[in-house]
Design a protein around this motif. Structure first.
Motif, PDB file in Angstrom:
ATOM      1  N   CYS A 111       0.860  -1.175  -0.097  1.00  9.85           N
ATOM      2  CA  CYS A 111       0.084   0.040  -0.131  1.00  9.85           C
ATOM      3  C   CYS A 111       0.860   1.384   0.150  1.00  9.85           C
ATOM      4  CB  CYS A 111      -0.958  -0.100   1.105  1.00  9.85           C
ATOM      5  SG  CYS A 111      -2.064  -1.275   1.099  1.00  9.85           S
ATOM      6  N   ASN A 112       2.088   1.249   0.500  1.00 11.45           N
ATOM      7  CA  ASN A 112       3.073   2.188   0.381  1.00 11.45           C
ATOM      8  C   ASN A 112       4.089   2.356  -0.444  1.00 11.45           C
ATOM      9  OD1 ASN A 112       1.733   4.056   2.257  1.00 11.45           O
ATOM     10  ND2 ASN A 112       2.365   2.589   3.947  1.00 11.45           N
ATOM     11  N   GLY A 113       4.836   0.995  -0.660  1.00 11.91           N
ATOM     12  CA  GLY A 113       5.917   0.860  -1.527  1.00 11.91           C
ATOM     13  C   GLY A 113       5.694   0.559  -3.089  1.00 11.91           C
ATOM     14  N   ILE A 114       4.863  -0.291  -3.136  1.00 10.55           N
ATOM     15  CA  ILE A 114       4.454  -0.507  -4.538  1.00 10.55           C
ATOM     16  C   ILE A 114       3.740   0.528  -5.212  1.00 10.55           C
ATOM     17  CG2 ILE A 114       3.278  -2.029  -6.065  1.00 10.55           C
ATOM     18  CD1 ILE A 114       3.937  -4.276  -4.362  1.00 10.55           C
ATOM     19  N   VAL A 115       2.526   0.871  -4.229  1.00  7.12           N
ATOM     20  CA  VAL A 115       2.005   2.363  -4.727  1.00  7.12           C
ATOM     21  C   VAL A 115       2.676   3.349  -4.970  1.00  7.12           C
ATOM     22  CG1 VAL A 115      -0.014   4.068  -4.243  1.00  7.12           C
ATOM     23  CG2 VAL A 115      -0.364   1.388  -3.924  1.00  7.12           C
ATOM     24  N   GLY A 116       3.424   3.620  -4.101  1.00  8.88           N
ATOM     25  CA  GLY A 116       4.252   4.797  -3.989  1.00  8.88           C
ATOM     26  C   GLY A 116       5.160   4.823  -5.386  1.00  8.88           C
ATOM     27  N   THR A 347      -1.590   5.180   6.750  1.00  6.18           N
ATOM     28  CA  THR A 347      -1.747   4.909   5.368  1.00  6.18           C
ATOM     29  C   THR A 347      -3.041   4.709   4.578  1.00  6.18           C
ATOM     30  OG1 THR A 347       0.261   3.211   6.048  1.00  6.18           O
ATOM     31  CG2 THR A 347      -1.048   2.736   4.118  1.00  6.18           C
ATOM     32  N   VAL A 348      -4.136   4.438   5.554  1.00  5.19           N
ATOM     33  CA  VAL A 348      -5.421   4.368   4.924  1.00  5.19           C
ATOM     34  C   VAL A 348      -5.924   5.769   4.819  1.00  5.19           C
ATOM     35  CG1 VAL A 348      -8.046   3.837   5.462  1.00  5.19           C
ATOM     36  CG2 VAL A 348      -6.022   2.393   6.064  1.00  5.19           C
ATOM     37  N   LEU A 371       6.209   7.091   4.028  1.00  5.72           N
ATOM     38  CA  LEU A 371       5.382   6.319   4.868  1.00  5.72           C
ATOM     39  C   LEU A 371       6.102   4.832   5.136  1.00  5.72           C
ATOM     40  CD1 LEU A 371       1.550   7.027   4.391  1.00  5.72           C
ATOM     41  CD2 LEU A 371       2.965   7.444   6.346  1.00  5.72           C
ATOM     42  N   LEU A 372       6.340   4.318   3.852  1.00  2.00           N
ATOM     43  CA  LEU A 372       7.106   3.026   3.949  1.00  2.00           C
ATOM     44  C   LEU A 372       8.551   3.030   4.695  1.00  2.00           C
ATOM     45  CD1 LEU A 372       7.406  -0.009   3.106  1.00  2.00           C
ATOM     46  CD2 LEU A 372       8.666   0.862   0.930  1.00  2.00           C
ATOM     47  N   ALA A 373       9.241   4.047   4.235  1.00  2.00           N
ATOM     48  CA  ALA A 373      10.354   4.350   5.147  1.00  2.00           C
ATOM     49  C   ALA A 373      10.329   4.627   6.474  1.00  2.00           C
ATOM     50  CB  ALA A 373      11.157   5.771   4.436  1.00  2.00           C
ATOM     51  N   ALA A 374       9.269   5.209   7.035  1.00  5.26           N
ATOM     52  CA  ALA A 374       8.960   5.505   8.393  1.00  5.26           C
ATOM     53  C   ALA A 374       8.935   4.072   8.967  1.00  5.26           C
ATOM     54  CB  ALA A 374       7.748   6.255   8.502  1.00  5.26           C
ATOM     55  N   TYR A 375       7.993   3.213   8.302  1.00  4.76           N
ATOM     56  CA  TYR A 375       7.772   1.920   8.794  1.00  4.76           C
ATOM     57  C   TYR A 375       8.942   1.044   8.806  1.00  4.76           C
ATOM     58  CZ  TYR A 375       6.693  -3.247   8.541  1.00  4.76           C
ATOM     59  OH  TYR A 375       6.494  -4.509   8.777  1.00  4.76           O
ATOM     60  N   LEU A 376       9.923   0.913   7.913  1.00 10.85           N
ATOM     61  CA  LEU A 376      11.069   0.054   8.060  1.00 10.85           C
ATOM     62  C   LEU A 376      11.998   0.787   8.920  1.00 10.85           C
ATOM     63  CD1 LEU A 376      11.785  -0.298   4.161  1.00 10.85           C
ATOM     64  CD2 LEU A 376      10.635  -1.743   5.764  1.00 10.85           C
TER      65      LEU A 376
END
Length: 382
Positions: A111-116, A347-348, A371-376
């Motif tokens: 939802c963040n990586g592939i979409v982004g 994310t939603v 957002l993905l970077a924050a999660y990682l």
């Protein structure tokens, strides 16, 4: 697409690599691998990913959208579920949260990586990335519902201590997940298939009003759309090789997982990082396929892959884990902590603001990647 009429000779890398990767899996399965063997298996894994993307594109070109995206998403997820169950059966209590960590990692990556990445690539090449808001919005709403039912509610229920479901609650979550996923697939492939087809863009790609809507929801775009579709035989061969490649991807990921676990432990990182790494490896085929689709100005195909993979990850994993919990020893931790709950909610919200207009720029892609970077980062440094 050049692969439309290929005969797949045995010397072709798209045939040879999946078979060699499967052979590497057979020889490495259940064994403790030295460093050199881990490197060889990792190379085979990377080659199997590239082969899987190739064969997925051949199958997708034959069956059309959204069936092509669905085939890849479901195939990867089914094998991913088998990997999770296998690791949980072998790992005991230390893998009690593996299903949660892997599923949530898959949701954040898709939802963040592939979409982004897809929005970023599409906007870089065509200035504005366009897609169907109806289909993408429905997919995101289903992802949000499934994620909340399966990953958020266990933190707040009181029937059992800790972030766990009771047996009746887990059964309800499993049935609801399977029912919602089945309903989504029916809507995507039958009743409202046009909501999930790529959108045609204006020739200039300048983002003028009405750009991206000229051909309606079913409009076609991208250079591969007018190529001759592969024959039924070629598509069946590719489907078989796709399954072989995906088995090799997930199996070799499991083969290198002890090295991953020991590396994570030696680095002093949380155990949840193992689930993140596994999800990153397993989702590589979808990621590469989505980026290639975005380069062809078929961003809707990329979003189908992203949200479809997220839906399949939850909608198929939770029911299987619920069934497997009958014989798996130890607790089954599904509830997210406060930090991950906040990231899921953000994310939603951001995803909804992205898909509602039906068009996106570099900014939206960058926001999702941050957002993905924050999660990682928070997975490594909680």
């Amino acid at each position: 697409m050049r692969t439309a009429a290929r005969r797949f000779p045995l010397t072709d890398w798209t045939v040879l690599v999946p078979l060699l990767s499967l052979l590497a899996l057979v020889f490495s399965w259940g064994r403790e691998l030295p460093g050199f063997a881990v490197a060889v298996v990792a190379l085979c894994l990377a080659g199997a990913v590239l082969a899987a993307v190739h064969h997925a594109e051949v199958v997708a070109h034959r069956v059309g959208e959204p069936f092509g995206s669905l085939v890849l998403a479901v195939a990867v997820t089914v094998i991913e579920v088998a990997l999770i169950v296998t690791l949980m059966a072998d790992g005991g209590d230390k893998t009690a949260s593996l299903a949660r960590d892997t599923v949530f990692a898959a949701v954040m990556i898709t939802c963040n990586g592939i979409v982004g990445l897809s929005l970023l690539v599409g906007a870089l090449r065509h200035r504005v990335a366009v897609f169907n808001a109806e289909g993408s919005g429905a997919a995101l709403a289903t992802v949000a519902t499934l994620a909340t039912l399966s990953l958020v509610l266990p933190t707040f229920t009181t029937s059992k201590p800790g972030p766990e479901f009771s047996a009746p609650q887990l059964t309800f979550a499993a049935v609801a997940s399977l029912a919602l996923y089945g309903l989504f697939v029916a809507v995507q492939t039958v009743r409202h298939r046009d909501y999930f087809l790529p959108v045609a863009t204006a020739p200039a790609g300048d983002g003028a009003p009405g750009a991206g809507r000229g051909a309606g929801p079913g409009g076609a775009s991208g250079d591969g759309e007018h190529a001759v579709p592969p024959t039924a035989r070629a598509a069946l061969v590719s489907l078989g090789l796709l399954l072989v490649a995906l088995v090799a991807v997930v199996g070799n990921a499991k083969a290198v997982s002890p090295a991953i676990e020991s590396g994570v432990a030696e680095a002093g990182l949380p155990q949840a990082v193992v689930g993140v790494v596994i999800a990153l490896l397993v989702l590589l085929p979808e990621t590469l396929a989505a980026v290639r689709a975005a380069r062809r100005d078929r961003v809707q195909t990329s979003l189908n892959l992203a949200y479809g993979s997220s839906l399949a990850s939850i909608g198929l994993t939770i029911p299987v884990i619920a069934l497997a919990s009958v014989w798996l020893a130890g607790p089954l931790l599904l509830g997210l902590g406060p930090v991950h709950t906040v990231l899921l909610a953000l994310t939603v919200v951001v995803g909804a603001l992205t898909v509602v207009p039906g068009r996106a720029t570099l900014l939206q892609g960058g926001v999702h990647l941050v957002l993905l970077a924050a999660y990682l980062f928070l997975a490594v440094s909680p």
